[in-house]
Design a protein around this motif. Structure first.
Motif, PDB file in Angstrom:
ATOM      1  N   TYR A   1      -6.996  -3.613  -3.685  1.00 43.14           N
ATOM      2  CA  TYR A   1      -5.602  -3.379  -4.058  1.00 43.14           C
ATOM      3  C   TYR A   1      -5.429  -3.360  -5.580  1.00 43.14           C
ATOM      4  O   TYR A   1      -4.682  -2.538  -6.116  1.00 43.14           O
ATOM      5  CB  TYR A   1      -4.700  -4.459  -3.445  1.00 43.14           C
TER       6      TYR A   1
ATOM      7  N   LYS B   1      -6.182  -0.267  -7.134  1.00 46.35           N
ATOM      8  CA  LYS B   1      -5.128   0.723  -6.923  1.00 46.35           C
ATOM      9  C   LYS B   1      -3.903   0.450  -7.792  1.00 46.35           C
ATOM     10  O   LYS B   1      -2.934   1.217  -7.766  1.00 46.35           O
ATOM     11  CB  LYS B   1      -4.698   0.723  -5.457  1.00 46.35           C
TER      12      LYS B   1
ATOM     13  N   VAL C   1      -2.194  -2.701  -7.853  1.00 46.93           N
ATOM     14  CA  VAL C   1      -1.361  -3.809  -7.381  1.00 46.93           C
ATOM     15  C   VAL C   1      -1.713  -5.088  -8.142  1.00 46.93           C
ATOM     16  O   VAL C   1      -2.878  -5.393  -8.359  1.00 46.93           O
ATOM     17  CB  VAL C   1      -1.562  -4.038  -5.871  1.00 46.93           C
TER      18      VAL C   1
ATOM     19  N   ALA D   1       0.833  -1.208   0.000  1.00 51.57           N
ATOM     20  CA  ALA D   1       0.000   0.000   0.000  1.00 51.57           C
ATOM     21  C   ALA D   1       0.865   1.253   0.000  1.00 51.57           C
ATOM     22  O   ALA D   1       0.605   2.210  -0.752  1.00 51.57           O
ATOM     23  CB  ALA D   1      -0.922  -0.011   1.211  1.00 51.57           C
TER      24      ALA D   1
ATOM     25  N   TYR E   1     -10.155  -7.351  -0.113  1.00 53.97           N
ATOM     26  CA  TYR E   1      -8.943  -6.538  -0.066  1.00 53.97           C
ATOM     27  C   TYR E   1      -8.113  -6.689  -1.338  1.00 53.97           C
ATOM     28  O   TYR E   1      -7.524  -5.711  -1.819  1.00 53.97           O
ATOM     29  CB  TYR E   1      -8.121  -6.897   1.173  1.00 53.97           C
TER      30      TYR E   1
END
Length: 436
Positions: A170, A173, A175, A135, A166
């Protein structure tokens, strides 16, 4: 006056550049700066390694040859990060391969992050360190790929359903996740810098930096053969006292009895470290006033705009609740007919306190479908209702008092307190008593 020695891992004097971290963070207490220690009469010796310990003679020998005597010793040596070499992979000494365990590690990650802006980072491991570092790297505009052998992230705690939430967050974002495989080797240039990560499944990932978070091992080597070890750590009693009455252990290195589950456990979290340390000091300073450590296992994490808390144990059947498409959801764990664990994402202070209290009470759960329907309302109702303990004598085992039968709590939906529900509860409670 008491004099006792706290043995910690080597601490560096340089200030952190990740946000400054002190043991008071999150506890609303004083910042434990060098000035604070001095004002409170605590001598802090930095950069000094203890070479050996003799608990029978109550002495420590430093690497510089100095002998330190003590009346009481508190072992707070924590744990060390597992290195890749322990799994047959070379490369930990490369300038852009990072671990995160101490202040020097944190400073190194910051330096490597600055030099890798806009580049690629590979995070090895899908646990606490991996998730939180990933993160931070993404926020710092670095492209991140996470690699781990499990089927989903945070495999020791999360259910597949919780993990999926999660992972999707992620991925939104930026990832990337590569699961079910592990690191095989590195490509390293002539300057000793990793340029690519090679995985066992044949994947090759370009890398400007690598962060490794593959677990820890408690630092017990100084005391092996001198103190009783268990669960990989130093076994202590409810006073945090080891098999030697002058030696106490706290934090990651301590294996202590968790009264709630009647089991010895070793917990790797800052909350346990803080509270076990307080208890050990209290047991030394005021032994007659200090009972056994009664700790509710607690874990939490805050990344991006997310924030979750977990209490208790994640064994038995997981009962999910809430809106997994939104921002507030959770799970209860039910084992042997009792609620033993609670997880909540996106809760308020009051809601987190409610799931903590409900977990500590360990209410009997007869209808898991109803528990799923009530969800967080169940914890809120239980936390606001006095415990209805059956008027049965308790059985004493050794020095601690253990209730042989569970506590029964009225867990009707909040607001539905009418004569009929009281009567139903009385009937239900009476039947339970007849079963004993």
């Amino acid at each position: 006056m008491f004099s006792f020695l706290i043995l910690q891992c080597v601490v560096h004097a340089a200030p952190a550049r990740l946000p400054s971290f002190h043991t008071c963070v999150g506890a609303n207490e004083e910042r434990l700066t060098p000035k604070w220690y001095k004002e409170h009469g605590i001598e802090v010796v930095l950069g000094t390694r203890v070479k050996s310990a003799d608990v029978r003679r109550k002495t420590l020998l430093t690497a510089m040859g100095e002998t330190i005597s003590y009346k009481f010793l508190i072992i707070a040596t924590g744990a060390r990060a597992l290195k890749l070499e322990e799994f047959g992979v070379k490369g930990s000494d490369s300038e852009n391969v990072c671990y995160l365990r101490d202040l020097a590690d944190a400073n190194r990650i910051v330096d490597v992050m600055h030099s890798s802006a806009g580049g690629n980072a590979v995070v090895i491991g899908g646990g606490y360190i991996g998730m939180e570092c990933a993160a931070s790297l993404v926020i710092s505009k670095i492209n991140v790929t996470m690699v781990f052998p499990e089927d989903h992230c945070m495999a020791r705690l999360f259910t597949p359903k919780i993990a999926a939430y999660y992972e999707e967050y992620y991925m939104a974002k930026g990832v990337k996740f590569i699961k079910g495989t592990v690191l095989s080797s590195f490509d390293i240039d002539s300057n000793g810098k990793v340029t690519a990560v090679l995985l066992r499944d044949g994947t090759r990932l370009p890398a400007d930096m690598v962060v490794v978070g593959i677990g820890i091992r408690p630092n017990t080597s100084l005391f092996e053969g001198q103190l009783t070890l268990e669960k990989g750590g130093i076994k202590v009693n409810g006073k945090m006292q080891s098999s030697n009455s002058s030696v106490y252990a706290v934090g990651d290195v301590a294996a202590f009895p968790v009264k709630l589950f009647s089991e010895t456990r070793r917990l790797e979290h800052v909350d346990s470290a803080r509270k076990s340390a307080r208890h050990a000091v209290s047991a030394i300073m005021e032994p007659e006033k200090t009972g056994d450590f009664d700790y509710l296992p607690f874990f939490y994490s805050r990344v991006f705009t997310l924030s979750w808390q977990f209490y208790g144990d994640n064994v038995g059947e997981a009962i999910h609740f809430g809106d997994f498409g939104g921002s507030k959801f959770g799970a209860f764990w039910v084992s042997k007919g009792q609620l033993v664990g609670s997880f909540l994402e996106g809760g308020t202070k009051e809601e987190y306190e409610a799931i903590a209290k409900a977990t500590r009470l360990k209410p009997v759960i007869e209808d898991t479908a109803e528990l799923e329907t009530l969800g967080l309302e169940f914890a809120l109702a239980v936390s606001q209702t006095p415990v209805q303990a059956p008027p049965q004598p308790t059985e004493v085992r050794g020095p601690s008092l253990i209730l042989e039968k569970p506590l029964y709590v009225w867990h009707a939906t909040a607001g539905v307190i009418v004569a009929a529900s009281v009567a139903a509860f009385a009937l239900w409670y009476g039947r339970k008593r007849r079963r004993w």
